[in-house]
Design an enzyme around this catalytic site. Sequence first.
Site, PDB file in Angstrom:
ATOM      1  N   CYS A  54       1.010  -1.163  -0.024  1.00  0.00           N
ATOM      2  CA  CYS A  54      -0.083   0.010   0.104  1.00  0.00           C
ATOM      3  C   CYS A  54       0.750   1.280   0.093  1.00  0.00           C
ATOM      4  O   CYS A  54       0.232   2.424  -0.171  1.00  0.00           O
ATOM      5  CB  CYS A  54      -0.914   0.053   1.382  1.00  0.00           C
ATOM      6  SG  CYS A  54      -0.161   0.183   2.702  1.00  0.00           S
ATOM      7  N   ASP A  56       2.683   2.682   2.519  1.00  0.00           N
ATOM      8  CA  ASP A  56       2.669   3.107   3.688  1.00  0.00           C
ATOM      9  C   ASP A  56       3.846   2.931   4.432  1.00  0.00           C
ATOM     10  O   ASP A  56       4.503   1.704   4.228  1.00  0.00           O
ATOM     11  CB  ASP A  56       1.540   2.860   4.840  1.00  0.00           C
ATOM     12  CG  ASP A  56       0.267   3.478   4.418  1.00  0.00           C
ATOM     13  OD1 ASP A  56       0.194   4.391   3.217  1.00  0.00           O
ATOM     14  OD2 ASP A  56      -0.784   2.847   4.750  1.00  0.00           O
ATOM     15  N   CYS A 131      -3.671  -1.317   7.671  1.00  0.00           N
ATOM     16  CA  CYS A 131      -2.989  -0.292   8.317  1.00  0.00           C
ATOM     17  C   CYS A 131      -2.391  -0.615   9.455  1.00  0.00           C
ATOM     18  O   CYS A 131      -1.215   0.009  10.042  1.00  0.00           O
ATOM     19  CB  CYS A 131      -3.654   0.961   8.329  1.00  0.00           C
ATOM     20  SG  CYS A 131      -4.220   1.547   6.550  1.00  0.00           S
TER      21      CYS A 131
END
Length: 323
Positions: A54, A56, A131
Site C-alpha cells: 500500500c 505506507d 494499516c
Amino acid sequence: MGFDSLIGGTIWDQYSQKVTDLMNNPQNMGEITQEQADEMGATLIVADFGAESCGDAVRLYWAVHPKSDVIMHSKFKSFGCGTAIASSDTMAELCKGKTVDEAVKITNIDVEMAMRDDPDTPAVPPQKMHCSVMAYDVIKKAAAQYKGVDMESFESEVIVCECARVSLSTLKEVIRLNDLTTIEQIADYTKAGAFCKSCIRPGGHEAKDIYLVDLLAEYEKEKMAATADSSAGGGAVDFAQMTIFQKLKAVDKVIDDNIRQMLIMDGGDMEIIDIKENGAHFDIYIRYLGACSGCASSSTGTLYAIENILQQKLDENIRVLPI
C-alpha cells in the site's frame, strides 16, 4: 448529493471517534533523539518498516532501559494515510512500559481493539485493517535490533498471507468470531488474499502449506458438526468432545445466561479470546472490558465466579485466565 454528505453517510461513519481524533491529533508522533535517550539512561532504537502493498511506512523510536529491557518511551513517524497514523500512534502507546519481549506480542488485532470506542464495534472499515498490520512488523524489527537477532526469530506463528503478514491463528480467530464464509470477507477483515493472492488456493506463484480455502472448509465442517450434534443429541454433547467452534458457542451461552448481565450492570463486560487444551485442563482465555478491566475483583472474586459457573455448567477441568 455533495461530497461531504456522501462521505458523512458512508466511510466516515465506519471510523471510531478515537481513530478520527488520533488522525488529527496523534499523541506520540515525533522522534526520540540520541541526546534525549542519553538523558534517560536508555538505549535508543530506531526501526523502519514499509508496506510495499500500500506504500505506507512507519518509523518507530524506542528508548529502552538497558538493564530491565523496559521501553521507557516510544514515538513514531508515519508516512501514510490517516488510518496508518492512528494505528502507529496506538501502537507506540501500547509499547510504553512494556519489556521488549512483551511488546513483541502486540498484534494488529490488539492495535485495532485499542482504537475502538466500544468493544463490539470495529474501529476502522474492514478494508483499512491492513494499516495496523505494520505495527506487528515494525515492533519485531525494533526488538530484533535491540537484541541483535533476526526478525524471523520472533516468528512463532505460521504466516498464511505473507503480503499482509497475517498468521494462521489470527485468521482462524477472525473467521470464527465473525462467522466468515467467503474469501472476500477474509480480505475485508484482514487483507489476507487481497494482494498477490497466492494464499487463496493452490495455483498461485508461491506454493503454500495452508490456503484460505482450507480454513473456510475447516470452519464449515465445524459448523456442520455442531449442528448435527445438536440435532441428534438435543445439544447434550460432552465438553471435552466438542470442536473448538462448539466449545466457544457453549462457553458464550453460559456467559450470556449467567454472567454477562451482572458485568454490564457494573459498567463492564468480557469476551472469550481463545480456548486451549492444556493437559487435563481446558484453559479459557478472556479479556475484561469496560469497568471490569480495572476492577480489583477481576482477578479474585469475579474470576472465581466465572470459573466456578463454567465448571458447573460445562466441565470441572475448566480454568479461566484473563489476559
